[in-house]
Scaffold this motif. Structure first.
Motif, PDB file in Angstrom:
ATOM      1  N   TYR A 342      23.782 -12.004  -1.099  1.00  0.00           N
ATOM      2  CA  TYR A 342      22.565 -12.808  -1.198  1.00  0.00           C
ATOM      3  C   TYR A 342      22.521 -13.390  -2.594  1.00  0.00           C
ATOM      4  O   TYR A 342      22.467 -12.652  -3.587  1.00  0.00           O
ATOM      5  N   THR A 373      12.129  -9.589   5.676  1.00  0.00           N
ATOM      6  CA  THR A 373      12.650  -8.293   5.212  1.00  0.00           C
ATOM      7  C   THR A 373      14.036  -8.448   4.614  1.00  0.00           C
ATOM      8  O   THR A 373      14.366  -7.812   3.598  1.00  0.00           O
ATOM      9  N   ARG A 374      14.862  -9.295   5.210  1.00  0.00           N
ATOM     10  CA  ARG A 374      16.215  -9.505   4.690  1.00  0.00           C
ATOM     11  C   ARG A 374      16.192 -10.157   3.313  1.00  0.00           C
ATOM     12  O   ARG A 374      16.982  -9.792   2.432  1.00  0.00           O
ATOM     13  N   HIS A 377      15.217  -7.482   0.903  1.00  0.00           N
ATOM     14  CA  HIS A 377      16.330  -6.543   0.752  1.00  0.00           C
ATOM     15  C   HIS A 377      17.423  -7.109  -0.147  1.00  0.00           C
ATOM     16  O   HIS A 377      18.104  -6.372  -0.865  1.00  0.00           O
ATOM     17  N   ARG A 420       6.361  -5.261  -6.938  1.00  0.00           N
ATOM     18  CA  ARG A 420       7.400  -4.728  -6.059  1.00  0.00           C
ATOM     19  C   ARG A 420       7.619  -3.253  -6.344  1.00  0.00           C
ATOM     20  O   ARG A 420       7.370  -2.815  -7.471  1.00  0.00           O
ATOM     21  N   PRO A 421       8.062  -2.445  -5.412  1.00  0.00           N
ATOM     22  CA  PRO A 421       8.414  -2.807  -4.028  1.00  0.00           C
ATOM     23  C   PRO A 421       7.259  -2.683  -3.049  1.00  0.00           C
ATOM     24  O   PRO A 421       7.411  -2.942  -1.873  1.00  0.00           O
ATOM     25  N   ASP A 424       6.007  -5.431  -0.346  1.00  0.00           N
ATOM     26  CA  ASP A 424       6.816  -5.891   0.771  1.00  0.00           C
ATOM     27  C   ASP A 424       6.024  -5.944   2.075  1.00  0.00           C
ATOM     28  O   ASP A 424       6.156  -6.877   2.860  1.00  0.00           O
TER      29      ASP A 424
END
Length: 520
Positions: A342, A373-374, A377, A420-421, A424
């Motif tokens: 990513y 979510t991806r 992540h 964060r986190p 989310d």
């Protein structure tokens, strides 16, 4: 035997030894130039010498040349010997030498492709190899290097933009110009070419255009963003995809076969054969798991395999303990899924955000959940996702559910406070909420039609009607600013609120005028 003039000293030599002589000549010429410039800086000057002194200097120069040549050859041999003795990573050992040994990339270099046909004819075009890590860019360059090695009229030079600079490129171009006089083409492979900024990339332009060098660049970033247009117009962009699980599995099995000390079995305790050379016994499911978690990165898969085998090497106790047995669970415990590809500033960043927005637009709540979510992540900035959700709430939901915008703004503020986190769940909840909301692009499409009308307007824009203008002074009132204005509804006021000539234009209607369009 044909004789050739040296481009440095203009002396004639046989064609077999001219290349070796030119290399020595360039080395000595550079050395003399440095010594001359040093003497000038120190204030020394050339003095007149007698013919006898010149003869002595010439003889000493010849002797130094031969000794230097012997020193260079000895140094080269020592380097070759040290390179051979140096252990190479498994991924480097498995580099293919022939085009037929390449795995995957059927669309770019498969049978029937133009690039494959050119490479079979020993012709190398200017190209930019664009693909994710471990997909075979450097392996293809290795194949091209082997092609150049087999040809007398081609030479291959490999550089990496992470270590080389513009001066290194200039030196290669200088040698390439000299080689071109002997009908030899120079192929320059520049790995990580996107590390050069666009001003540095201009160095390649004239030499690629006049054929002094053939450029092969490798990049993991979108060339449209990282390379300048002038360089792209002179090179063919070859898009290379991630390797499939089957491709990575083929590479792993090829590596095991070349090792000769690894035995692959489908089930433990059933197919194990006694063999003195066997040091490792690997379950086939282990290789499949490695291929699956490598995310199409053959280098990562080979590195993980090498790490596992090294860690479980029985060593000198092989005759006592027997070969090391590696089951699926053993490898899973030793190697975890270590990364997900990513790029927060590259194309993957924009592609993922686009997937979130389009999933919301299509009311696909499950996909909106997955892509959000991806992105998190992969390390995406939560505030950037929240800002994009606000845009989606206005563009695609609009007046069908005005509270969606309020909740999207609240999500942004919540992410700023929580951080964060923990933020989310705020983003995921907001994305799912927007996906399930009713959709209306009425306002967005009307805005686009209005923007189009302003862009295509010919001549000056129509003036604002006087009764809509704000009269802030006595002179303005005398001119007529604000005259006749009232607060009643448009159907009762008797006033026109659109400019003159646009009274009947309706941007909320798809057929509101010939100059306006419907957003697709």
């Amino acid at each position: 035997m044909a004789s050739v003039n040296c481009p440095v000293c203009d002396k004639q030599f046989q064609q077999e030894i001219i290349e070796e002589h030119v290399n020595k000549c360039l080395f000595l010429n550079t050395k003399d130039t440095k010594s001359i410039s040093t003497s000038k800086r120190n204030g020394s000057h050339f003095e007149s010498t007698s013919p006898h002194d010149k003869k002595i200097k010439l003889e000493s120069h010849i002797n130094s040349t031969s000794s230097t040549g012997n020193l260079i050859s000895e140094t080269t041999k020592a380097k070759k010997q040290s390179t051979q003795d140096k252990p190479l990573p498994l991924a480097e050992k498995m580099r293919p030498l022939q085009l037929d040994e390449l795995v995957g990339q059927q669309e770019a270099f498969g049978p029937g492709s133009m690039l494959r046909a050119m490479l079979h004819q020993k012709k190398v075009p200017n190209m930019i190899l664009w693909g994710p890590p471990g997909c075979g860019k450097t392996s293809l360059a290795n194949v091209v290097a082997n092609i150049c090695k087999e040809q007398n009229n081609m030479r291959f030079v490999k550089l990496s933009a992470t270590m080389a600079g513009i001066n290194d490129v200039k030196e290669i171009v200088k040698v390439a110009k000299n080689e071109s006089q002997f009908k030899r083409q120079t192929v320059l492979f520049m790995d990580e070419i996107h590390r050069f900024n666009k001003l540095q990339q201009d160095t390649f332009l004239p030499h690629v255009e006049n054929g002094t060098i053939t450029l092969i660049g490798a990049t993991t970033e979108n060339p449209s963003f990282s390379l300048n247009n002038a360089l792209l117009s002179r090179c063919r962009v070859v898009v290379m995809q991630k390797l499939s699980i089957e491709d990575v599995l083929v590479i792993l099995k090829r590596a095991i076969k070349s090792n000769g000390q690894v035995q692959v079995v489908s089930q433990m305790n059933k197919e194990i054969n006694d063999n003195e050379k066997t040091r490792y016994i690997v379950e086939e499911e282990s290789l499949k798991w490695l291929a699956e978690v490598s995310d199409g990165d053959a280098r990562m898969a080979l590195g993980a395999l090498e790490l596992t085998l090294t860690a479980r090497d029985p060593g000198d106790e092989l005759h006592v303990t027997g070969p090391a047995i590696l089951s699926v669970e053993d490898i899973k415990n030793g190697i975890k899924r270590s990364h997900m590809v990513y790029d927060r500033q590259g194309e993957e960043h924009y592609n993922t955000i686009s997937a979130i927005h389009k999933s919301i637009r299509a009311s696909e709540d499950n996909a909106a959940l997955y892509w959000t979510t991806r992105a998190l992540h992969g390390g995406e900035d939560p505030l950037y996702i929240a800002r994009r959700l606000i845009r989606a709430a206005c563009e695609d939901i609009g007046l069908a559910d005005p509270t969606a915008l309020v909740e999207a703004v609240a999500c942004l503020q919540g992410c700023q406070h929580v951080g964060r986190p923990e933020c989310d769940v705020l983003l995921v909840q907001c994305a799912v909420r927007l996906a399930r909301a009713p959709k209306s692009r009425e306002v967005y499409q009307a805005m686009k039609r209005c923007q189009q009308s302003l862009t295509q307007a010919k001549g000056p824009l129509p003036p604002i009607p006087l009764h809509l203008r704000n009269a802030t002074s006595k002179l303005m009132k005398q001119i007529g600013y604000g005259r006749g204005y009232n607060l009643r509804h448009k159907d009762e006021s008797g006033l026109v609120y659109m400019p003159e000539g646009m009274e009947h234009v309706d941007f909320f209607s798809a057929d509101g005028g010939d100059n306006f369009f419907d957003d697709k």
